[in-house]
Design an enzyme around this catalytic site. Structure first.
Site, mmCIF file in Angstrom:
data_model
loop_
_atom_site.group_PDB
_atom_site.id
_atom_site.type_symbol
_atom_site.label_atom_id
_atom_site.label_comp_id
_atom_site.label_asym_id
_atom_site.label_seq_id
_atom_site.Cartn_x
_atom_site.Cartn_y
_atom_site.Cartn_z
ATOM 1 N N HIS A 298 -7.693 -5.450 0.240
ATOM 2 C CA HIS A 298 -6.596 -4.749 0.578
ATOM 3 C C HIS A 298 -5.584 -5.466 1.818
ATOM 4 C CE1 HIS A 298 -4.271 -0.998 -0.212
ATOM 5 N NE2 HIS A 298 -4.023 -0.688 1.169
ATOM 6 N N SER B 132 0.913 -1.064 -0.079
ATOM 7 C CA SER B 132 0.163 -0.063 0.081
ATOM 8 C C SER B 132 0.911 1.326 -0.171
ATOM 9 C CB SER B 132 -0.863 -0.161 1.213
ATOM 10 O OG SER B 132 -1.893 0.818 1.267
ATOM 11 N N ASP C 18 -10.119 -5.577 -3.756
ATOM 12 C CA ASP C 18 -9.374 -4.288 -3.193
ATOM 13 C C ASP C 18 -9.914 -3.144 -3.640
ATOM 14 O OD1 ASP C 18 -7.572 -2.346 -2.272
ATOM 15 O OD2 ASP C 18 -5.875 -3.909 -2.636
#
Ligand SMILES: *[C@@H]1O[C@H](CO)[C@@H](O)[C@H](O)[C@H]1NC(C)=O
Ligand SMILES: *[C@@H]1O[C@H](CO)[C@@H](O)[C@H](O)[C@H]1NC(C)=O
Length: 406
Positions: free
Chosen positions: A382, A179, A349
């Site tokens: 995610h 991320s 995600d």
């Protein structure tokens, strides 16, 4: 029930915790010593790594702008056999720290899996997180302490930590980021930084272009964040757990008329594979705080889809900082075509949305085809990439095969 609610709160925490971090960090005591190899009684090594039967070293590095960051090294696997492969450095994302790589069992957590695969593992902790709160002249109580966004994470924290490992081990390394940890790498690499110290780069839930994210919660948060007075009220640290941060999250949930028990899904997507019976353990430690300025910077990306430096909006301030009226952009097409890249992304995600990843892949269209590995999993969201109980088979094993090739 309580666990479900907590689980659902994690994404929001991940988004919002940074503001709150400053206050918490004051309670940690990490002595800065002249030697960079330090012993810390309550550090990550003692509490998360040695307890699992692994050796672990605590290190410190000071960035050019004075932040004192901690690094944890796992120099051997559980059997005690020392690493016979190059270093792998691991960079966490927003609202978290190195602990995120050690939360699950050693068979499931990337930090331990890499050590057991023979790598010399180094875990990074960004400025402002629990184990990286020290500064040569500031404290988290100072507004100036929080005057940074991911621009500084990319241009100061990342080079300092990577260079420290390079100096200490004398070896080029592999990089793994999640991320915000991928965005930091994209920014640094596009500016030609780090290249002479890296063998390969793995990017999980890659964050580059952000204007097609499918999470309406995050989009609303971004709009509110730009419009909202949090920064101008003088709040420089964002902590999702208290005061302004907590109210902010509650407001989003109410505005959307959504079930606040599903906040995690609202913000990051429906994670398929997180162990719900471990949520309480996660929440003992996460989320970690960030700077308000960093969240404003993310909001600007979500609005524009651009990957640019922080926009002061005021042209004179932009000129003062950048010598031009609009912030300079990071040009990802400048990432060298022969740099081995591994991209892991998921169909569910909501932050690293597939549509945005396709735009990123378009930036990388001239990349050497045999130096670009994609691992796509339709069911992953995610947080599955860091905490999923199936992440080893789905993501980490292919990533290790990739590292072994370089
Ligand atoms: C790495 O070594 C170089 C050369 O000695 C030195 O200039 C630099 O400050 C070192 N970097 C870190 C982060 O220790
Ligand atoms: C989930 O967590 C519990 C509690 O820590 C543990 O006993 C169990 O083995 C975990 N399940 C998986 C699939 O990792």
């Amino acid at each position: 029930m309580a666990s479900t609610i907590l689980l659902n709160l994690i994404p929001i925490f991940l988004l919002c915790i940074t503001i709150a971090q400053g206050r918490k960090t004051l309670h940690t005591s990490h002595e800065f010593s002249a030697s960079s190899l330090v012993s810390t009684k309550d550090g990550i090594c003692k509490t998360m790594v040695e307890t699992q039967g692994y050796t672990c070293e605590e290190h410190k590095v000071t960035t050019q702008d004075g932040f004192i960051l901690s690094l944890q090294r796992l120099p051997a696997g559980r059997s005690g056999e020392r690493a016979n492969k190059p270093p792998v450095v691991v960079q966490h994302g927003l609202f978290s720290d190195a602990v995120i790589w050690l939360f699950n069992s050693p068979e499931e957590s990337l930090g331990f899996i890499l050590a057991d695969s023979g790598f010399d593992v180094w875990l990074f902790n960004g400025r402002g997180t629990k184990y990286s709160t020290m500064h040569t002249s500031l404290t988290p109580n100072d507004k100036a302490y929080w005057d940074w966004s991911w621009d500084e994470l990319a241009s100061y924290d990342l080079p300092a930590s990577v260079e420290y490992v390079y100096n200490y081990t004398g070896q080029k390394m592999h990089y793994a980021g999640h991320s915000q940890g991928t965005l930091m790498a994209f920014a640094a690499l596009s500016q030609g930084q780090l290249l002479d110290m890296l063998r390969s780069v793995a990017l999980l839930s890659p964050i580059a272009h952000m204007n097609q994210i499918s999470s309406i919660g995050t989009k609303l948060a971004a709009d509110l964040f730009i419009a909202n007075d949090i920064y101008w009220l003088g709040i420089r640290e964002f902590n999702p757990n208290v005061d302004v941060g907590a109210k902010f999250l509650e407001g989003i949930c109410n505005t959307l008329h959504m079930n606040c028990a599903n906040l995690m899904s609202i913000f990051t997507g429906p994670n398929c594979c997180i162990n719900s019976s471990r949520i309480d353990v996660y929440l003992d430690h996460e989320p970690q705080p960030t700077s308000t300025k960093n969240l404003i910077h993310f909001s600007q990306m979500i609005r524009t889809g651009n990957i640019a430096k922080y926009d002061y909006v005021d042209q004179a301030q932009n000129v003062q900082h950048y010598g031009q009226r609009v912030p300079p952009t990071y040009d990802l097409t400048k990432i060298p075509n022969e740099l081995p890249l591994f991209l892991g992304y998921g169909g569910k995600d909501m932050l690293a949305d597939v549509k945005d990843v396709k735009v990123l892949l378009n930036d990388l269209q001239d990349h050497d085809a045999n130096k670009l590995v994609e691992v796509f999993n339709e069911d992953y969201a995610h947080i599955d990439f860091i905490m999923g109980v199936t992440a080893k088979q789905i993501v980490y094993d292919p990533m290790i095969d990739f590292f072994n090739g370089y």
